[in-house]
Design a protein around this motif. Structure first.
Motif, short mmCIF file in Angstrom:
data_model
loop_
_atom_site.label_atom_id
_atom_site.label_comp_id
_atom_site.label_asym_id
_atom_site.label_seq_id
_atom_site.Cartn_x
_atom_site.Cartn_y
_atom_site.Cartn_z
N TYR A 1 -6.62 -29.48 7.07
CA TYR A 1 -7.85 -28.80 6.63
C TYR A 1 -7.57 -27.92 5.42
O TYR A 1 -8.33 -27.91 4.44
CB TYR A 1 -8.42 -27.97 7.78
CG TYR A 1 -9.57 -27.09 7.37
CD1 TYR A 1 -10.76 -27.63 6.90
CD2 TYR A 1 -9.47 -25.70 7.45
CE1 TYR A 1 -11.83 -26.82 6.52
CE2 TYR A 1 -10.53 -24.88 7.08
CZ TYR A 1 -11.70 -25.45 6.61
OH TYR A 1 -12.73 -24.64 6.23
N ASN B 1 -13.27 -17.61 22.62
CA ASN B 1 -14.05 -18.84 22.55
C ASN B 1 -15.10 -18.90 23.65
O ASN B 1 -15.23 -17.98 24.46
CB ASN B 1 -13.12 -20.06 22.59
CG ASN B 1 -12.27 -20.08 23.86
OD1 ASN B 1 -12.75 -19.77 24.95
ND2 ASN B 1 -11.00 -20.45 23.72
N ASN C 1 -4.75 -28.06 11.19
CA ASN C 1 -4.98 -26.88 10.34
C ASN C 1 -4.39 -27.07 8.95
O ASN C 1 -4.99 -26.67 7.95
CB ASN C 1 -4.41 -25.63 10.99
CG ASN C 1 -5.37 -25.00 11.98
OD1 ASN C 1 -6.42 -24.50 11.61
ND2 ASN C 1 -5.02 -25.03 13.25
N ASN D 1 -19.50 -27.77 10.82
CA ASN D 1 -18.92 -26.72 11.63
C ASN D 1 -17.45 -27.04 11.84
O ASN D 1 -17.08 -27.86 12.68
CB ASN D 1 -19.66 -26.63 12.97
CG ASN D 1 -19.21 -25.44 13.80
OD1 ASN D 1 -18.02 -25.17 13.93
ND2 ASN D 1 -20.17 -24.74 14.39
N THR D 2 -16.61 -26.40 11.04
CA THR D 2 -15.18 -26.72 11.03
C THR D 2 -14.56 -26.57 12.41
O THR D 2 -13.76 -27.42 12.84
CB THR D 2 -14.44 -25.80 10.04
OG1 THR D 2 -15.06 -25.90 8.76
CG2 THR D 2 -12.98 -26.18 9.92
N HIS D 3 -14.91 -25.51 13.11
CA HIS D 3 -14.31 -25.25 14.41
C HIS D 3 -14.59 -26.40 15.39
O HIS D 3 -13.68 -26.86 16.10
CB HIS D 3 -14.84 -23.93 14.98
CG HIS D 3 -14.37 -23.63 16.35
ND1 HIS D 3 -13.08 -23.22 16.62
CD2 HIS D 3 -15.00 -23.67 17.57
CE1 HIS D 3 -12.94 -23.03 17.93
NE2 HIS D 3 -14.09 -23.30 18.51
N ASN E 1 -16.53 -18.13 8.99
CA ASN E 1 -17.02 -19.37 8.40
C ASN E 1 -18.43 -19.61 8.91
O ASN E 1 -18.72 -20.56 9.63
CB ASN E 1 -16.10 -20.53 8.76
CG ASN E 1 -16.55 -21.84 8.13
OD1 ASN E 1 -17.15 -21.85 7.05
ND2 ASN E 1 -16.28 -22.95 8.79
N ASN F 1 -12.08 -18.34 11.35
CA ASN F 1 -13.21 -19.15 11.77
C ASN F 1 -14.47 -18.31 12.01
O ASN F 1 -15.58 -18.74 11.74
CB ASN F 1 -12.86 -19.92 13.04
CG ASN F 1 -13.99 -20.83 13.49
OD1 ASN F 1 -14.36 -21.76 12.78
ND2 ASN F 1 -14.55 -20.54 14.65
#
Length: 302
Positions: free
Chosen positions: A131, A74, A128, A158-160, A236, A233
């Motif tokens: 989602y 990250n 999670n 932006n899912t993250h 994505n 992720n």
């Protein structure tokens, strides 16, 4: 006196950041650190327009295809790793180049990240599951309820980032945005920021041409090889999620390509919105000569 200078090259996707950074690296005899979060992954080269082997031979690059899409990596990890590398490079050179279109990753190195409370593992697991069962819309609605301030500024697709904000909101009982106002960190080097831009039509045409080139270079095969990882992720992202839908039979190829171009144009617009807020960036036209950049950098050096 500290005379170490970090040259930061920013701008929208497909504008020519890689070419400029290599020219600057040759002139200043220094190395390049990539802050493009999509180019970190070794399985994703074509769809991220990572520097090719010829470009990599012209100047030493760091953080290009150094991780796997299966790795948990990250922006906090990158901040720590990049600063360590910069410190090492400054031992032998007064200049280092940082290049990228990921504003958050650029800011992490130049300004430092805001730090957040620990997240409860069960909260992450529950989000999670939500989602997976209900999609991003449910999470978007919840974020709007818990932190309308951040909801209005974040890319809600932006899912993250949506999930990260919710993790902090739920675990701390406070809005995610309340943790975003910590004072900036003082870095031990001088930062010189240059940006490349162009008229919107030119940027969009360059994007369209790049997508067409990606297809010629084998984007479909690259994405096919990643199908088993498509839930990760890292994948994505524009250029991959559209081709996955084509490979799954949802879209024909022509429509998938048009969606890649459209979503990349939207991405470029968000990049410019982010960078234009930074008053430290000196903007240049995409056709400006390298000498203009060099003159500005030398005048701004410590």
């Amino acid at each position: 006196m500290n005379n170490k200078n970090l040259i930061v090259v920013v701008g929208p996707t497909a504008i020519g950041k890689t070419s400029l950074s290599i020219k600057l690296a040759k002139h200043f005899g220094c190395e390049i650190i990539s802050a493009d979060s999509r180019q970190f992954y070794k399985e994703m080269s074509i769809g991220t327009a990572a520097p090719n082997h010829i470009e990599l031979e012209q100047a030493k690059h760091h953080f290009i295809q150094h991780r796997s899409v299966t790795d948990d990596y990250n922006v906090g990890d990158f901040e720590k790793d990049a600063l360590k590398t910069i410190d090492e490079l400054f031992k032998n050179n007064n200049y280092v180049i940082l290049i990228g279109g990921s504003g958050l990753y650029i800011d992490a190195v130049t300004k430092g990240l805001n730090y957040f409370p620990e997240v409860d593992d069960q909260v992450r697991t529950d989000l999670n599951i939500q989602y997976k069962n209900n999609g991003i819309q449910v999470l978007q609605k919840r974020l709007k309820e818990l932190d309308p301030v951040y909801f209005d500024k974040v890319d809600i697709n932006n899912t993250h980032r949506v999930m990260r904000a919710l993790e902090v909101c739920i675990s701390s009982g406070k809005p995610y945005s309340s943790f975003l106002n910590a004072p900036l960190k003082k870095r031990s080097f001088n930062t010189i920021k240059v940006g490349i831009s162009a008229e919107r039509e030119i940027i969009y045409n360059r994007i369209n041409q790049r997508v067409d080139l990606m297809i010629q270079e084998g984007l479909l095969d690259e994405v096919k090889n990643l199908q088993k990882h498509k839930s990760l992720n890292a994948l994505n992202t524009v250029g991959y999620k559209e081709v996955f839908r084509h490979l799954d039979g949802e879209w024909d190829l022509g429509f998938a390509l048009s969606e890649i171009k459209k979503n990349t144009r939207r991405f470029a617009k968000r990049q410019l919105t982010w960078f234009k807020k930074d008053q430290e960036i000196k903007w240049f036209d995409y056709q400006d000569t390298i000498s203009l950049y060099i003159d500005y950098i030398q005048k701004s050096s410590l």
